[in-house]
Design a protein around this motif. Structure first.
Motif, PDB file in Angstrom:
ATOM      1  N   LEU A  12       1.018  -1.402   0.083  1.00 20.60           N
ATOM      2  CA  LEU A  12       0.135  -0.164  -0.402  1.00 20.60           C
ATOM      3  C   LEU A  12       1.193   1.184   0.204  1.00 20.60           C
ATOM      4  O   LEU A  12       0.316   2.212  -0.058  1.00 20.60           O
ATOM      5  CB  LEU A  12      -0.663  -0.064   1.335  1.00 20.60           C
ATOM      6  CG  LEU A  12      -1.800  -1.206   1.306  1.00 20.60           C
ATOM      7  CD1 LEU A  12      -3.116  -0.909   2.513  1.00 20.60           C
ATOM      8  CD2 LEU A  12      -2.655  -1.064   0.261  1.00 20.60           C
ATOM      9  N   ILE A  13       2.102   1.298   0.375  1.00 18.31           N
ATOM     10  CA  ILE A  13       2.675   2.344   0.675  1.00 18.31           C
ATOM     11  C   ILE A  13       3.445   2.750  -0.502  1.00 18.31           C
ATOM     12  O   ILE A  13       3.950   3.584  -1.030  1.00 18.31           O
ATOM     13  CB  ILE A  13       3.729   2.063   1.698  1.00 18.31           C
ATOM     14  CG1 ILE A  13       2.920   1.978   2.694  1.00 18.31           C
ATOM     15  CG2 ILE A  13       5.021   3.256   1.573  1.00 18.31           C
ATOM     16  CD1 ILE A  13       4.215   1.783   5.021  1.00 18.31           C
ATOM     17  N   ARG A  14       3.116   1.897  -1.427  1.00 17.38           N
ATOM     18  CA  ARG A  14       4.384   1.656  -2.419  1.00 17.38           C
ATOM     19  C   ARG A  14       3.304   2.191  -3.558  1.00 17.38           C
ATOM     20  O   ARG A  14       4.239   3.051  -4.602  1.00 17.38           O
ATOM     21  CB  ARG A  14       4.558  -0.086  -3.377  1.00 17.38           C
ATOM     22  CG  ARG A  14       6.161   0.062  -2.734  1.00 17.38           C
ATOM     23  CD  ARG A  14       7.029  -1.122  -3.495  1.00 17.38           C
ATOM     24  NE  ARG A  14       5.726  -2.486  -2.987  1.00 17.38           N
ATOM     25  CZ  ARG A  14       5.553  -3.719  -2.504  1.00 17.38           C
ATOM     26  NH1 ARG A  14       6.684  -3.557  -1.207  1.00 17.38           N
ATOM     27  NH2 ARG A  14       4.918  -4.786  -2.860  1.00 17.38           N
ATOM     28  N   LEU A  15       2.164   1.555  -4.016  1.00 17.42           N
ATOM     29  CA  LEU A  15       1.250   2.414  -4.434  1.00 17.42           C
ATOM     30  C   LEU A  15       0.887   3.537  -3.843  1.00 17.42           C
ATOM     31  O   LEU A  15       1.067   4.592  -4.635  1.00 17.42           O
ATOM     32  CB  LEU A  15       0.299   1.574  -4.105  1.00 17.42           C
ATOM     33  CG  LEU A  15      -1.478   2.278  -4.805  1.00 17.42           C
ATOM     34  CD1 LEU A  15      -0.798   2.920  -6.514  1.00 17.42           C
ATOM     35  CD2 LEU A  15      -2.663   1.288  -4.722  1.00 17.42           C
ATOM     36  N   ARG A  16       1.308   3.964  -2.418  1.00 13.13           N
ATOM     37  CA  ARG A  16       0.429   5.635  -2.385  1.00 13.13           C
ATOM     38  C   ARG A  16       2.073   6.415  -3.175  1.00 13.13           C
ATOM     39  O   ARG A  16       1.182   8.086  -3.300  1.00 13.13           O
ATOM     40  CB  ARG A  16       0.640   5.374  -0.943  1.00 13.13           C
ATOM     41  CG  ARG A  16       0.051   7.271  -0.224  1.00 13.13           C
ATOM     42  CD  ARG A  16       1.398   7.622   0.364  1.00 13.13           C
ATOM     43  NE  ARG A  16       1.242   8.608   0.264  1.00 13.13           N
ATOM     44  CZ  ARG A  16       1.644  10.024   0.962  1.00 13.13           C
ATOM     45  NH1 ARG A  16       2.584   9.748   2.000  1.00 13.13           N
ATOM     46  NH2 ARG A  16       1.943  11.616   1.144  1.00 13.13           N
ATOM     47  N   ARG A  17       3.271   6.144  -2.581  1.00 11.10           N
ATOM     48  CA  ARG A  17       4.154   6.954  -3.234  1.00 11.10           C
ATOM     49  C   ARG A  17       4.184   6.912  -4.155  1.00 11.10           C
ATOM     50  O   ARG A  17       4.111   8.066  -4.686  1.00 11.10           O
ATOM     51  CB  ARG A  17       5.519   6.548  -2.031  1.00 11.10           C
ATOM     52  CG  ARG A  17       4.950   6.401  -0.706  1.00 11.10           C
ATOM     53  CD  ARG A  17       6.779   5.790  -0.949  1.00 11.10           C
ATOM     54  NE  ARG A  17       6.187   6.388   1.386  1.00 11.10           N
ATOM     55  CZ  ARG A  17       7.917   6.116   2.033  1.00 11.10           C
ATOM     56  NH1 ARG A  17       8.907   5.708   1.977  1.00 11.10           N
ATOM     57  NH2 ARG A  17       6.847   6.616   3.388  1.00 11.10           N
ATOM     58  N   GLY A  18       3.544   6.281  -5.306  1.00 11.48           N
ATOM     59  CA  GLY A  18       4.227   6.397  -6.517  1.00 11.48           C
ATOM     60  C   GLY A  18       2.441   7.133  -7.375  1.00 11.48           C
ATOM     61  O   GLY A  18       2.682   7.807  -8.146  1.00 11.48           O
ATOM     62  N   LEU A  19       1.522   7.376  -6.203  1.00 18.35           N
ATOM     63  CA  LEU A  19       0.702   8.541  -6.411  1.00 18.35           C
ATOM     64  C   LEU A  19       1.637   9.582  -6.602  1.00 18.35           C
ATOM     65  O   LEU A  19       0.522  10.755  -7.176  1.00 18.35           O
ATOM     66  CB  LEU A  19      -0.263   8.006  -6.005  1.00 18.35           C
ATOM     67  CG  LEU A  19      -1.460   6.093  -6.723  1.00 18.35           C
ATOM     68  CD1 LEU A  19      -2.826   6.043  -5.304  1.00 18.35           C
ATOM     69  CD2 LEU A  19      -2.538   6.989  -7.972  1.00 18.35           C
ATOM     70  N   HIS A  20       0.801   9.676  -5.407  1.00 21.83           N
ATOM     71  CA  HIS A  20       2.060  10.864  -4.726  1.00 21.83           C
ATOM     72  C   HIS A  20       3.019  11.482  -5.947  1.00 21.83           C
ATOM     73  O   HIS A  20       2.943  13.049  -6.112  1.00 21.83           O
ATOM     74  CB  HIS A  20       2.988  11.090  -3.589  1.00 21.83           C
ATOM     75  CG  HIS A  20       2.913  12.625  -2.544  1.00 21.83           C
ATOM     76  ND1 HIS A  20       2.186  12.856  -1.845  1.00 21.83           N
ATOM     77  CD2 HIS A  20       3.680  13.117  -3.251  1.00 21.83           C
ATOM     78  CE1 HIS A  20       2.432  14.350  -1.946  1.00 21.83           C
ATOM     79  NE2 HIS A  20       4.061  14.257  -1.823  1.00 21.83           N
ATOM     80  N   ALA A  21       4.263  10.996  -6.077  1.00 23.89           N
ATOM     81  CA  ALA A  21       5.168  11.006  -6.930  1.00 23.89           C
ATOM     82  C   ALA A  21       4.218  11.176  -8.686  1.00 23.89           C
ATOM     83  O   ALA A  21       5.056  12.471  -9.260  1.00 23.89           O
ATOM     84  CB  ALA A  21       6.129  10.580  -7.006  1.00 23.89           C
ATOM     85  N   ASP A  22       3.163  11.348  -8.956  1.00 19.32           N
ATOM     86  CA  ASP A  22       2.286  11.010 -10.672  1.00 19.32           C
ATOM     87  C   ASP A  22       1.303  11.659 -10.055  1.00 19.32           C
ATOM     88  O   ASP A  22       0.659  11.591 -10.733  1.00 19.32           O
ATOM     89  CB  ASP A  22       2.611   9.936 -11.143  1.00 19.32           C
ATOM     90  CG  ASP A  22       2.708  10.125 -12.640  1.00 19.32           C
ATOM     91  OD1 ASP A  22       2.632  11.568 -12.905  1.00 19.32           O
ATOM     92  OD2 ASP A  22       1.350   9.239 -12.836  1.00 19.32           O
TER      93      ASP A  22
END
Length: 391
Positions: A12-22
């Protein structure tokens, strides 16, 4: 369920950080939509994509018949440049400054948790991934495209969680009004322009608009109950051009309005045009007036809110659950869903523990920071509320 949530937290953290960066803005979020589709790909869900917006609706069928519950996350970012030095910071002119990246990841987590328990569910779950909360009226558009009928029957309850700054991991909500509705006031006062040295030969719209600024405040404080409040703020005034010796033909005013009840919203729509035209007429002017509803108040179902507070207390402990003492005057278009079906909106505080939550930057600040360790609790909370409602 907590152990399962901790297990999927890194994903979930990987998903969130991918969304945050893009981050993406508005109704068209193709990259965000694709990330959500990918995250849900291994789950047995009925997925429908939006037509006029890049929404994702996923239906999880329970193992036994029963009602339908809806869980919602908004997905869009804000048009602002991030000022926080994070390794996954956004680099362009958009930023997830309202935590919608966490909302998406938390709802994906809830889908994962409920999927492993689907045979025990007495009913179905609709996962509503919504664009356009900040800009675009996304909730209303998804309702128009059929999100409330996605499972074949209307939900009997709807839930959403919004992250906010504050003491990490603390939930709050309340029965009844939780957030204000929002409307916008646009006024054009029309007179007759001329030379500034001879105002008696003109019909000057500027004094009319100046008086209107004060009249609007008197209107709010003298016509509405302080315990059913209205906040009206004039934020835009426009008249004339470069030359200072010209009296313009027209002057414009723009304002934002917040209210906590549908009755007050109805009164505002009926009474504001009368006030504006009356002030304009007193100055010999005409006025065009538009009161445009952005979203209604967010009103929690009293019985479901009381039950949600009890469910969250049983899941996380009484010390982490609070009854909100009063509504807040910010607005949220999940209210469009709650106008159609009963439900509850919940706040979840997510300031990192190494930051003073009393002075932490607020939502919509370029400096706001949220701790994505909260995603495990967010996923558990949404899943627990759904399980409680389905029985």
């Amino acid at each position: 369920m907590h152990e399962d949530a901790r297990r999927i937290l890194p994903e979930l953290i990987r998903l969130r950080r991918g969304l945050h960066a893009d981050p993406e803005i508005g109704l068209r979020l193709p990259r965000t939509q694709e990330r959500v589709i990918t995250a849900l790909a291994d789950l047995d869900l009925e997925v429908t994509l939006g037509k006029e917006l890049d929404s994702v609706v996923a239906v999880l069928r329970g193992g036994r018949p029963g009602p339908v519950v809806l869980l919602r996350a908004d997905m869009d970012a804000l048009p602002m440049r991030e000022e926080v030095d994070l390794p996954y910071r956004a680099r362009g002119d958009a930023m997830h400054a309202c935590g919608h990246d966490l909302h998406v990841a938390g709802l994906v987590g809830a889908a994962m948790l409920l999927h492993t328990r689907r045979e025990q569910l007495a009913g179905d779950v609709v996962f509503m991934f919504q664009p356009g909360e900040e800009l675009g009226d996304g909730a209303a558009r998804m309702i128009a495209e059929g999100v409330l009928d996605a499972a074949g029957a209307r939900p009997t309850a709807a839930y959403g969680i919004h992250v906010v700054p504050g003491e990490f991991g603390v939930f709050s909500t309340r029965p009844g009004p939780l957030m204000a509705g929002c409307a916008e006031l646009d006024v054009v006062v029309r007179g007759r322009g001329g030379h500034a040295s001879a105002p008696h030969l003109t019909v000057d719209p500027v004094p009319a608009v100046a008086e209107l600024v004060q009249a609007l405040q008197t209107f709010v404080t003298r016509r509405f109950d302080v315990f059913d409040p209205v906040v009206l703020t004039t934020t835009q005034l426009q008249a004339g051009g470069v030359a200072r010796n010209i009296i313009t033909d027209e002057a414009k005013l723009g304002a934002t309005i917040r209210m906590l009840s549908a009755d007050v919203l109805d009164r505002l729509q009926a009474e504001l045009p009368e006030l504006v035209r009356g002030v304009a007429a007193a100055h010999g002017c005409d006025a065009d007036v538009e009161v445009r509803v952005v979203c209604p108040p967010t009103v929690n179902d009293p019985a479901l809110a009381t039950d949600a507070l009890a469910t969250l207390s049983a899941t996380f402990g009484d010390e982490r659950v609070r009854v909100s003492p009063a509504p807040v005057m910010g607005s949220e278009d999940f209210s469009q869903v709650l106008r159609e079906v009963p439900g509850v909106f919940v706040f979840l505080r997510a300031t990192p523990r190494d930051i003073d939550h009393e002075t932490a930057a607020p939502n919509h600040s370029p400096h706001v920071v949220f701790d994505d360790a909260v995603l495990a609790d967010q996923a558990v909370a949404l899943a627990s509320l759904a399980i409680r409602h389905l029985g």
